[in-house]
Design a protein around this motif. Structure first.
Motif, short mmCIF file in Angstrom:
data_model
loop_
_atom_site.label_atom_id
_atom_site.label_comp_id
_atom_site.label_asym_id
_atom_site.label_seq_id
_atom_site.Cartn_x
_atom_site.Cartn_y
_atom_site.Cartn_z
N ALA A 52 0.82 -1.21 0.00
CA ALA A 52 0.00 0.00 0.00
C ALA A 52 0.86 1.26 0.00
O ALA A 52 0.41 2.32 -0.47
N HIS A 76 7.79 8.82 5.41
CA HIS A 76 7.14 7.66 6.02
C HIS A 76 7.69 7.40 7.42
O HIS A 76 8.82 7.81 7.76
N THR A 126 1.89 3.31 -3.35
CA THR A 126 0.98 4.27 -3.98
C THR A 126 0.61 5.33 -2.95
O THR A 126 1.08 5.30 -1.82
N GLY A 127 -0.23 6.25 -3.30
CA GLY A 127 -0.65 7.29 -2.38
C GLY A 127 0.08 8.60 -2.62
O GLY A 127 0.81 8.76 -3.62
N PRO A 153 4.44 7.94 -2.68
CA PRO A 153 4.78 6.55 -2.98
C PRO A 153 6.28 6.27 -2.78
O PRO A 153 7.12 7.12 -3.07
#
Length: 296
Positions: free
Chosen positions: A172, A189, A175-176, A179
């Protein structure tokens, strides 16, 4: 037939001294004084007519003759003790305590312990899980399995298997809004840590990046919880492909990019360098070297 044997008390003193490579610890084991151990060893050396120990300024080591004699005496005394306990109706099981990292214990060793128990039912094996290095002088541990470069002071390390750490995460995160495509994307992150933040810091430096992101993020010392957090998409952790192959094969985890450069860590079997392994420790060493293929 009359056997020509060395003095038996001297053999006991020698076996304890050779096992610890320290007369003070040998004396504690036999509840005597270090002077008594030294006297008994000298008596045995006079009987053989050659030295059994090299007496350095800081530590003892075995001569070639001592190294030949030690395993024979240790096995003989073990067999006498086991026979005596069986005759008395009190089976004696040598205790072996092995400290392993939680990841190695749960993801590799647990599935293979049954084989060791079948081969060595006489050994009372105790497996302790810890992410911290073992202090063999303080902790009641005989052997350890640790992840790293193998250069731990005061120990002898034998390489078991490669375990290069790579960033792993949920698909997951590929993507977003941010990424994961390149290592520089990690700054957006959460970085998850198992023991401390040093491993991520070193990885980022090896990748030529600012190590600031590696100094933040939660520390989760239970590997199963750490992996579950990553699978749920809560962050990125450094994991060994060897240990995470099931999750990688199923697609629950992915390696978003190749590992950074720098030293390649591995799993090592570790023991103190100031003591010879006993029979139980030797049996476990032979078992784990065979299972990992490191002994081939």
């Amino acid at each position: 037939m009359r056997r020509r044997l060395p003095p038996l008390n001297a053999l006991r003193a020698f076996e304890a001294g050779a096992g610890h490579l320290n007369f003070t610890r040998a004396a504690e084991e036999l509840s005597v004084t270090p002077t008594a151990i030294s006297h008994q060893v000298r008596q045995l050396e006079e009987w053989f007519g050659l030295p059994l120990f090299k007496r350095g300024s800081r530590r003892l080591s075995l001569t070639e003759a001592g190294a030949q004699l030690y395993p024979v005496v240790a096995e003989a005394l073990d067999r006498i003790a086991e026979s005596a306990c069986r005759i008395r109706g009190q089976p004696d099981r040598p205790t072996l305590t092995v400290s392993v990292t939680p990841t190695f214990g749960s993801r590799w060793l647990a599935a293979r312990l049954g084989k060791f128990w079948i081969e060595h039912p006489e050994i009372d094996l105790r497996v302790h899980h810890s992410v911290h290095l073992v202090d063999f002088k303080r902790d009641d541990v005989d052997l350890a399995v640790r992840w790293g470069l193998g250069a731990w002071p005061g120990t002898v390390s034998e390489r078991l298997m490669d375990a290069v750490a790579m960033p792993l995460c949920s698909p997951a995160l590929l993507t977003g809004p941010h990424p994961l495509r390149e290592p520089v994307d990690l700054e957006h992150h959460v970085l998850l840590h198992e023991k401390d933040r040093q491993e991520w810091t070193e990885w980022l430096i090896a990748a030529g990046l600012d190590d600031a992101p590696g100094r933040r993020g939660p520390v989760i010392d239970d590997p199963n919880s750490l992996v579950r957090a990553a699978i749920a998409g809560h962050g990125v952790f450094l994991g060994s492909v060897t240990m995470m192959n099931a999750e990688l094969d199923s697609g629950a985890l992915v390696a978003p990019f190749a590992r950074a450069g720098g030293p390649e860590p591995a799993y090592f079997l570790v023991r103190p360098d100031d003591a010879s392994p006993g029979r139980a420790a030797h049996a476990f060493r032979e078992f784990i070297l065979a299972e990992t293929g490191a002994g081939e």
